[in-house]
Write a protein that holds these residues in place. Sequence first.
Motif, PDB file in Angstrom:
ATOM      1  N   ALA A   1       0.820  -1.218   0.000  1.00 22.30           N
ATOM      2  CA  ALA A   1       0.000   0.000   0.000  1.00 22.30           C
ATOM      3  C   ALA A   1       0.848   1.261   0.000  1.00 22.30           C
ATOM      4  O   ALA A   1       0.332   2.356  -0.234  1.00 22.30           O
ATOM      5  CB  ALA A   1      -0.937   0.003   1.206  1.00 22.30           C
ATOM      6  N   LEU A   2       2.144   1.134   0.256  1.00 21.66           N
ATOM      7  CA  LEU A   2       3.035   2.293   0.318  1.00 21.66           C
ATOM      8  C   LEU A   2       4.185   2.096  -0.666  1.00 21.66           C
ATOM      9  O   LEU A   2       5.342   1.904  -0.280  1.00 21.66           O
ATOM     10  CB  LEU A   2       3.580   2.479   1.741  1.00 21.66           C
ATOM     11  N   PRO A   3       3.899   2.154  -1.937  1.00 22.45           N
ATOM     12  CA  PRO A   3       4.927   1.832  -2.944  1.00 22.45           C
ATOM     13  C   PRO A   3       6.065   2.841  -2.994  1.00 22.45           C
ATOM     14  O   PRO A   3       7.160   2.507  -3.454  1.00 22.45           O
ATOM     15  CB  PRO A   3       4.130   1.815  -4.255  1.00 22.45           C
ATOM     16  N   GLN A   4       5.859   4.106  -2.546  1.00 16.77           N
ATOM     17  CA  GLN A   4       6.895   5.130  -2.606  1.00 16.77           C
ATOM     18  C   GLN A   4       7.727   5.220  -1.326  1.00 16.77           C
ATOM     19  O   GLN A   4       8.671   6.006  -1.261  1.00 16.77           O
ATOM     20  CB  GLN A   4       6.252   6.510  -2.866  1.00 16.77           C
ATOM     21  N   LEU A   5       7.378   4.412  -0.326  1.00 16.99           N
ATOM     22  CA  LEU A   5       8.019   4.531   0.971  1.00 16.99           C
ATOM     23  C   LEU A   5       9.509   4.199   0.881  1.00 16.99           C
ATOM     24  O   LEU A   5       9.897   3.141   0.377  1.00 16.99           O
ATOM     25  CB  LEU A   5       7.343   3.592   1.978  1.00 16.99           C
TER      26      LEU A   5
ATOM     27  N   SER B   1      11.711  -9.321   0.975  1.00 15.04           N
ATOM     28  CA  SER B   1      10.808  -8.433   0.227  1.00 15.04           C
ATOM     29  C   SER B   1      11.338  -7.004   0.162  1.00 15.04           C
ATOM     30  O   SER B   1      10.636  -6.121  -0.339  1.00 15.04           O
ATOM     31  CB  SER B   1       9.425  -8.434   0.877  1.00 15.04           C
ATOM     32  N   LEU B   2      12.555  -6.760   0.682  1.00 10.17           N
ATOM     33  CA  LEU B   2      13.124  -5.399   0.713  1.00 10.17           C
ATOM     34  C   LEU B   2      14.473  -5.386   0.002  1.00 10.17           C
ATOM     35  O   LEU B   2      15.511  -5.115   0.603  1.00 10.17           O
ATOM     36  CB  LEU B   2      13.293  -4.924   2.155  1.00 10.17           C
ATOM     37  N   PRO B   3      14.490  -5.644  -1.302  1.00 13.48           N
ATOM     38  CA  PRO B   3      15.778  -5.760  -2.000  1.00 13.48           C
ATOM     39  C   PRO B   3      16.538  -4.455  -2.111  1.00 13.48           C
ATOM     40  O   PRO B   3      17.755  -4.463  -2.311  1.00 13.48           O
ATOM     41  CB  PRO B   3      15.373  -6.277  -3.382  1.00 13.48           C
ATOM     42  N   GLN B   4      15.854  -3.289  -1.985  1.00 12.85           N
ATOM     43  CA  GLN B   4      16.519  -1.991  -2.108  1.00 12.85           C
ATOM     44  C   GLN B   4      16.999  -1.430  -0.775  1.00 12.85           C
ATOM     45  O   GLN B   4      17.531  -0.316  -0.736  1.00 12.85           O
ATOM     46  CB  GLN B   4      15.549  -0.978  -2.749  1.00 12.85           C
ATOM     47  N   LEU B   5      16.836  -2.174   0.315  1.00 10.77           N
ATOM     48  CA  LEU B   5      17.174  -1.663   1.645  1.00 10.77           C
ATOM     49  C   LEU B   5      18.677  -1.365   1.744  1.00 10.77           C
ATOM     50  O   LEU B   5      19.513  -2.186   1.374  1.00 10.77           O
ATOM     51  CB  LEU B   5      16.778  -2.684   2.714  1.00 10.77           C
ATOM     52  N   GLN B   6      19.005  -0.156   2.276  1.00  9.85           N
ATOM     53  CA  GLN B   6      20.397   0.261   2.422  1.00  9.85           C
ATOM     54  C   GLN B   6      20.811   0.427   3.887  1.00  9.85           C
ATOM     55  O   GLN B   6      22.005   0.332   4.203  1.00  9.85           O
ATOM     56  CB  GLN B   6      20.629   1.588   1.684  1.00  9.85           C
ATOM     57  N   GLU B   7      19.847   0.670   4.793  1.00  6.56           N
ATOM     58  CA  GLU B   7      20.156   0.817   6.211  1.00  6.56           C
ATOM     59  C   GLU B   7      19.167  -0.014   7.019  1.00  6.56           C
ATOM     60  O   GLU B   7      17.951   0.115   6.840  1.00  6.56           O
ATOM     61  CB  GLU B   7      20.074   2.287   6.649  1.00  6.56           C
ATOM     62  N   LEU B   8      19.682  -0.847   7.934  1.00  8.39           N
ATOM     63  CA  LEU B   8      18.849  -1.699   8.779  1.00  8.39           C
ATOM     64  C   LEU B   8      19.316  -1.532  10.221  1.00  8.39           C
ATOM     65  O   LEU B   8      20.469  -1.822  10.551  1.00  8.39           O
ATOM     66  CB  LEU B   8      18.955  -3.166   8.341  1.00  8.39           C
ATOM     67  N   TRP B   9      18.416  -1.070  11.080  1.00  4.75           N
ATOM     68  CA  TRP B   9      18.733  -0.787  12.479  1.00  4.75           C
ATOM     69  C   TRP B   9      17.972  -1.772  13.358  1.00  4.75           C
ATOM     70  O   TRP B   9      16.744  -1.762  13.408  1.00  4.75           O
ATOM     71  CB  TRP B   9      18.353   0.651  12.839  1.00  4.75           C
ATOM     72  N   LEU B  10      18.719  -2.634  14.065  1.00  2.20           N
ATOM     73  CA  LEU B  10      18.144  -3.672  14.926  1.00  2.20           C
ATOM     74  C   LEU B  10      18.700  -3.573  16.344  1.00  2.20           C
ATOM     75  O   LEU B  10      18.749  -4.571  17.066  1.00  2.20           O
ATOM     76  CB  LEU B  10      18.451  -5.057  14.341  1.00  2.20           C
TER      77      LEU B  10
ATOM     78  N   SER C   1      10.050  -3.012  -4.054  1.00  5.01           N
ATOM     79  CA  SER C   1       9.835  -2.040  -2.986  1.00  5.01           C
ATOM     80  C   SER C   1      10.996  -1.049  -2.934  1.00  5.01           C
ATOM     81  O   SER C   1      12.154  -1.416  -3.067  1.00  5.01           O
ATOM     82  CB  SER C   1       9.719  -2.761  -1.638  1.00  5.01           C
ATOM     83  N   ASN C   2      10.662   0.255  -2.720  1.00  7.01           N
ATOM     84  CA  ASN C   2      11.667   1.314  -2.699  1.00  7.01           C
ATOM     85  C   ASN C   2      12.216   1.594  -1.306  1.00  7.01           C
ATOM     86  O   ASN C   2      12.953   2.563  -1.119  1.00  7.01           O
ATOM     87  CB  ASN C   2      11.064   2.614  -3.256  1.00  7.01           C
ATOM     88  N   LEU C   3      11.863   0.796  -0.306  1.00 11.35           N
ATOM     89  CA  LEU C   3      12.294   1.069   1.055  1.00 11.35           C
ATOM     90  C   LEU C   3      13.816   1.038   1.165  1.00 11.35           C
ATOM     91  O   LEU C   3      14.461   0.048   0.822  1.00 11.35           O
ATOM     92  CB  LEU C   3      11.673   0.045   2.011  1.00 11.35           C
ATOM     93  N   ARG C   4      14.398   2.158   1.659  1.00 10.60           N
ATOM     94  CA  ARG C   4      15.850   2.278   1.785  1.00 10.60           C
ATOM     95  C   ARG C   4      16.331   2.165   3.233  1.00 10.60           C
ATOM     96  O   ARG C   4      17.413   1.647   3.470  1.00 10.60           O
ATOM     97  CB  ARG C   4      16.336   3.630   1.229  1.00 10.60           C
ATOM     98  N   VAL C   5      15.542   2.668   4.188  1.00 11.07           N
ATOM     99  CA  VAL C   5      15.933   2.700   5.594  1.00 11.07           C
ATOM    100  C   VAL C   5      14.819   2.092   6.432  1.00 11.07           C
ATOM    101  O   VAL C   5      13.662   2.498   6.326  1.00 11.07           O
ATOM    102  CB  VAL C   5      16.220   4.143   6.067  1.00 11.07           C
TER     103      VAL C   5
END
Length: 921
Positions: free
Chosen positions: A331-335, A380-389, A358-362
């Motif tokens: 539902a949030l394709p630009q996120l 499902s987040l192939p474009q992710l560049q930053e992951l904070w855990l 998906s465009n999610l980066r962070v």
Amino acid sequence: MMERPRFSFPLLSLLLLALMSLGLMSWAWTAPNCTIGDSSLLPNISYYIPFCTLAPGLHLFASCSNIKNLAQTLRAVPRDTEALCLQGTVTILPADAFEHFPTLQLLRLQLGAIRITSGTFQGLDQLQHLSFENHAPCCLSLFLPPDALEPLGFLNTLSFHGYCLNYSQDIQLPISLSRLTLRRSCLTDLQELQGLFPNLVSGSSHTPSPSPRTPFLELLDLSANLQLSRVGSQALRGLQLHSLRLDGTPLSVLDLLGSGLLHLDSLYLVGTGAKKLPGNVTGYFALRALDLGRNQVWNLEDGDLLSCQSLELLSLHANGLQLLPPSFLSALPQLQRLNLSVNKLGPTLVLPGGLVSSNLRVLDLSHNELCVLPCGAFSSLPQLQELWLSGNNISNLSRESLEGLRWLKTLDLSWNQIKMLTPDWLSSLPALTSLNLLGTHLEHISGRQLQGPLKLSHLQLGSPGMMEIYPPWPPALLSLELRAESSIVFRVPKGEPFLFLENFTLQTTFMLVHPNNATLHFPSLRHLTLRGCSTYIFSQQRVFLGLPLLEHLHFWSDHNGAGDLHLFGMPRLRVLELGNLDFLYTARSVQLEMLLKELPQLQVLALSNLNLGNLSASSFRGLGRLRLLLLNSEWALGLDSSLQELIPQMPQYVYFSDVTFTCQCESSWVGPWATRAPNTFVYGLEKSICKANASDYSRTPLLAFLSGHCSHDSEFQAFLTSATLVLLLTFLALLSCPKWPWLHRLRTLFHAWWWKLGGQHPRNQFHYDVFISYCEQDQAWVLEELVPALEQPLPDGAGLRLCLPERDFGVGQDRMDATAASMESSRATLCVLSHQALGSPWCSLEMRIATHNLVAKPGTACLLLLFLEPIDRRQLHSYHRLGRWLQKEDYFDLSQGKVEWDAFCEQLRKRLRKAGRERED
């Protein structure tokens, strides 16, 4: 008398200062602690002094507190200040108040309930940031004339915090303004903005021709307006905003739909009590950023998500979310940026499926009680560049858990329960550049466990106990931070170097290298931070023996003794911070000059809790480039008199913080140096104390001790030295005269002495009994009270013949010549002294002539002093000289109570008769 403003550097901001010296930062914050003169009357001043990255030299940022007299305060602030913060109580800012600060770019005013005049900001052509701040619980009234901001042609930011502008109307905003803030004000309706700022909203002006400005603002901040609950119809008509902040307000966000707002990109609703996504508002404005942090959004409805398709940034920080709906990502394709930190999504992470594109980066999932990352959790987040855990309970990581993150650059796993890493766990992250494993339970880390990413440049590793590090190191490593409670062991059988490492931070108790004969090499290191380590790290461990490019060293140790601290092989070091080395308990004394002798490029030196003992000129020999010296938490610090030799080369800024000095007159030069040094700004001596010995528990102010116990000797020695030089130069000048006229004067003195031995007297004619010296401010009292009492015939007066400069000097006569001649022809000279007289040039000149006559013509001159006010005798010109020549009966004190004229006149007549006999003798 006002002292020079002092420059302050709080210890907590020292790291920022050091970073600035390396060109890494552009400004820093300081605490306003410095005092000027009497702290009960004058403001406190401190300074921001950043090292500019573009232009050479330091730039001044001043902060003044406890202000009551604005004009007096601003006179003490350097004219080239670029940022100025004023705090105190001032009722009005007059016209041209800041006309002497043409380079000012930031002005922050915390002056209570103030009134601004039309020309207050005249001359601030370069001002970019202006803020009015009041942090009291209740709002204060603030009045701004409509044209108050017109001179500010480059103003970019305007901020009001804690002020009500109810009495201000039609304020014309500069066309350059891009950020407007009204926090914690009295706004109840957005309609009020039209009356306050008519050219903010189109068509709202009450003036016939308002100054035009662009209708686009980068930010309108209305946060913390607790009474803002209404949005009038078309209240923001025609306004275009990039960001609107309504944090902490009770305003219904749906009312923005009828506000007339044309454009909005970002909406901030932190802490507003929202329980659902404002889907209608998001869809209406096609928002790109929405912040709903610290609210009560426990569930996300599909219907609300459908209206949020334009969002690129969404923050749901601290909302208590337990589950994300299946359609969330689709539902949030630009996120691109999603903050879900401090929620309850654990223990097993389940992310909803979404589009593969998906465009999610962070993605921030910190503090979510996560324990397990299942296989393909982020597929499902192939474009992710930053992951904070960070801050979860993750204990195991595998290659499958992170699979699919081929573009990930930053991974934060700090403060988890990780105890073990598989060799290939990073193989699915080829683009990784930053990895944070601080606060984990890893005890053995091998370079093979970090294989996979070819560009890993920033690495942070930590363990609560001990930690062992094995090569090979990541080939592109630029920054490394290691933390362990007990020890860190480098096992380097072949002495593998860190070829490209530029920043290294090490926090542990012991650092060891195995085998013992191995050496760690850091050929590219520029910034080194060591906390808790022993000084052996610089000698026996053969770790930091040669650092040719090092520019900044921060060494904060908790070990006793610094005998093995040798800073060799650091020719480019510019910033040195040393703390908690306990030199006092060292078996053999460590000399500061030995520690610094091979650091020729040093510019910033900060020393804290080192128990240095005594500082002398040799301590700083060879440090010609030093610009800032900070001494903090020192006990019984002595300042040797040899430091006076370095006064012309002293650092530009010297800061004493929490320093206790030794009470010794050898440091008597410190007071005059701190207040009158032309090239050095000193802070911290006003509140410093000194102790006579280790068992002295009294709190004696340092400057009070020096002035009360040491000033007499030093001033008298200075007088003797100067007098000797004057006599020597005079004698040499006389010797150069071919006719030897000085012999005539010597012969005259000899004849006078011979006449006295023979009972004869020279025939001198006195035209006056008393020559009276006084200032213009005391003239009325002299003419109305003193002169009648002395000139009236007996028995009503003293019957004396007085010489008054304004009355008895001839027209056109040179006053200096007339003064000298009148004193010569008077039996005595009477100086009427007050605080105004001490500041009068003519009174000072007459005092100098009379004092000269006392010394140069012994037995032929008489000087009497009449005090109208209580005055410290040491404030008088040449006090030591006067103390030698004047007797007790030469002082008359009229500062205590009512004047007894009969007793005073009788005492004066006796002294004049005695003076006449002395002059005739």
